[in-house]
Design a protein around this motif. Structure first.
Motif: not given
Length: 390
Positions: A32-59
């Motif tokens: 897996l790649p490193e986490a997106e650089t917009v991590r920590g931003v609340a809401g839908a903005h977390r997805w601005e660079q695509g699927v967030p690492l934490a969400d994908l890892t859990d799934l």
């Protein structure tokens, strides 16, 4: 039950244990790649660079350790699965006959990145409603060519026009010479072609997709309708439509990743479930993890990541501008769908709109996001379509 054509065969989908073991091994070994650089931003903005690492890892972890593919296979078999060959291509479909003597044949067509998984939660309600006054349907839900358990085309030519013609042949083989049709996304496009090209077979349609002829003026549109046209234009002209450009021009290139890496396939599809659903932060606010994984696992086991993407190569922006639909049509524009057409524009192509609906909730996957409402809306729309014939 109508006497089926001799080429219609019962189909039993069961993945080999070795295939499921291989999937779990690939998930465990994923890089897996490193986490997106917009991590920590609340809401839908977390997805601005695509699927967030934490969400994908859990799934991915859930997919590897807890997800039950066998349960989905049983759901498909419980509905009834079949295959037939049309124009040299094997076509897979679900077929659920209603117990009601007054039931009307109905074909449901999915789109991308969907599959027949979109309909497993609504087929029974459509075929055998608990309310006696509700319309009932003999439900047919085919897998598009190159999707699921349908064959992967080996040559070009399987665009929406040919698919619509194949659906007429399919329904005829089942004894349904006249039928209703529903679709969204590519399924809505195909449903439009069905109705426009084959009005002698199509009683009417229900669609969550309406494609107006090109060149229409925004004069006279409401402020909301103007915003719809601007949002649709911006979607396809901007970065959000990059997936469509990729699949319309280089489906083979992205296809290697989608067929070789289950994590890559999951991220490519999950991104669309997140962006196109009526949610704020995660598609799982309205769609279950299992249903999304049913869809993704079906793509994985059938190795259709590349072949499914080719529908864009075959048919992107190809709907005949002169095509008109004269059969009764019911159209629903869900508020968070990616492409919404103003009614005045839609009426230029669909010339007998008997019901127009703009719900308060729902996005691109209404049968998964708001299944109860979807069934209610589909029944109401098709009831109006059938009433137009009386």
């Amino acid at each position: 039950m109508p006497s089926p054509n001799s080429d219609v065969r019962v189909f039993d989908a069961r993945a080999a244990d070795a295939e499921l073991d291989d999937l779990r091994a690939r998930l465990a070994a994923a890089r897996l790649p490193e986490a997106e650089t917009v991590r920590g931003v609340a809401g839908a903005h977390r997805w601005e660079q695509g699927v967030p690492l934490a969400d994908l890892t859990d799934l991915v972890d859930y997919w590897r350790t807890d997800y039950d593919w066998r349960s989905f296979e049983e759901r498909l078999s419980g509905i009834g699965q079949f295959r037939t060959t049309i124009d040299g291509l094997g076509i897979h479909f679900l077929h659920r006959r209603s117990a009601r003597a007054d039931a009307t044949p109905l074909i449901l067509t999915h789109g991308w990145p969907g599959s027949v998984a979109e309909f497993v939660d609504v087929v029974d309600q459509l075929a055998d409603p608990s309310e006696a006054a509700a319309p009932a349907f003999h439900v047919v839900a085919p897998s598009l060519p190159g999707f699921g358990y349908s064959d992967r085309p080996a040559t070009t030519g399987w665009g929406t026009e040919k698919i619509a013609s194949a659906w007429v042949e399919l329904m005829g083989r089942l004894g349904y010479e006249r039928f209703l049709a529903h679709g969204g996304d590519w399924g809505g496009n195909i449903t439009t072609v069905l109705a426009g090209r084959f009005p002698e077979h199509v009683l009417g349609i229900h669609s969550t997709f309406a494609d107006a002829p090109p060149g229409l003026s925004t004069d006279g549109l409401t402020a909301l309708e103007r915003r719809w046209t601007e949002e649709t234009r911006d979607f396809y002209a901007g970065p959000r439509g990059a997936y469509a450009k990729q699949q319309a021009t280089r489906p083979q290139t992205i296809g290697y990743s989608l067929v070789d890496s289950p994590v890559g396939l999951l991220a490519w599809i999950l991104d669309k479930f997140a962006e196109w659903s009526d949610t704020e932060e995660s598609p799982f606010e309205t769609i279950s993890r299992d249903r999304i994984l049913d869809d993704v696992t079906l793509y994985w086991l059938t190795r259709t990541g590349a072949s499914a993407g080719r529908i864009y190569y075959e048919s992107h922006s190809s709907l005949d501008p002169e095509l008109r639909v004269d059969v009764p049509s019911a159209i629903t524009m869900y508020p968070r769908d990616i492409e919404k057409c103003p009614r005045p524009w839609a009426q230029e192509r669909y010339r007998q709109i008997v019901r127009w609906n703009e719900p308060e909730r729902g996005g691109h996957f209404p049968s998964l996001e708001v299944p109860e409402y979807f069934v209610e809306d589909l029944r109401a729309g098709l009831a109006r379509v059938l009433a137009a014939h009386r």
